[in-house]
Design a protein around this motif. Sequence first.
Motif, PDB file in Angstrom:
ATOM      1  N   SER A  32       0.846  -1.195   0.000  1.00 42.43           N
ATOM      2  CA  SER A  32       0.000   0.000   0.000  1.00 42.43           C
ATOM      3  C   SER A  32       0.884   1.249   0.000  1.00 42.43           C
ATOM      4  O   SER A  32       2.054   1.202   0.379  1.00 42.43           O
ATOM      5  N   GLU A  33       0.310   2.360  -0.406  1.00 45.60           N
ATOM      6  CA  GLU A  33       1.053   3.622  -0.404  1.00 45.60           C
ATOM      7  C   GLU A  33       1.570   3.946   0.992  1.00 45.60           C
ATOM      8  O   GLU A  33       2.710   4.402   1.165  1.00 45.60           O
ATOM      9  N   GLU A  34       0.742   3.701   2.015  1.00 43.96           N
ATOM     10  CA  GLU A  34       1.151   3.955   3.397  1.00 43.96           C
ATOM     11  C   GLU A  34       2.342   3.082   3.795  1.00 43.96           C
ATOM     12  O   GLU A  34       3.297   3.559   4.422  1.00 43.96           O
ATOM     13  N   THR A  35       2.311   1.806   3.420  1.00 44.77           N
ATOM     14  CA  THR A  35       3.416   0.906   3.745  1.00 44.77           C
ATOM     15  C   THR A  35       4.685   1.333   3.022  1.00 44.77           C
ATOM     16  O   THR A  35       5.767   1.363   3.622  1.00 44.77           O
ATOM     17  N   LYS A  37       5.461   4.308   2.087  1.00 41.70           N
ATOM     18  CA  LYS A  37       5.918   5.541   2.734  1.00 41.70           C
ATOM     19  C   LYS A  37       6.672   5.217   4.026  1.00 41.70           C
ATOM     20  O   LYS A  37       7.756   5.749   4.275  1.00 41.70           O
ATOM     21  N   ARG A  38       6.097   4.335   4.847  1.00 37.33           N
ATOM     22  CA  ARG A  38       6.729   3.996   6.132  1.00 37.33           C
ATOM     23  C   ARG A  38       8.059   3.277   5.933  1.00 37.33           C
ATOM     24  O   ARG A  38       9.028   3.535   6.647  1.00 37.33           O
TER      25      ARG A  38
END
Length: 92
Positions: A32-35, A37-38
């Motif tokens: 995912s985009e969030e993953t 990013k992190r």
Amino acid sequence: MVKDRIGVGTPMMDLSRALDVLAVQGWFSQRSEETRKRLGEIATLRSFAKNDLVYLMGDRPNGVFGLISGSLNLSIPRADGETYTLHRAGVG
């Protein structure tokens, strides 16, 4: 033993560009985009010379690797002393 050779042979690309490369193919691109990013926030760039070892059999894993360029062979020793390549990974 892992030999970390920062910038050997070719200029190192910056982390932002490296993450862009990984974002379009392979395991990282499927997160995912969030993953992404992190992971990008804690990522570091490392460079290995041809035939350098990343892990030896029995070593404890110490991270997730993404290939920005080149290839990586996952090999195991055979009983006759030769090696058997289980997998050849490319960029991603």
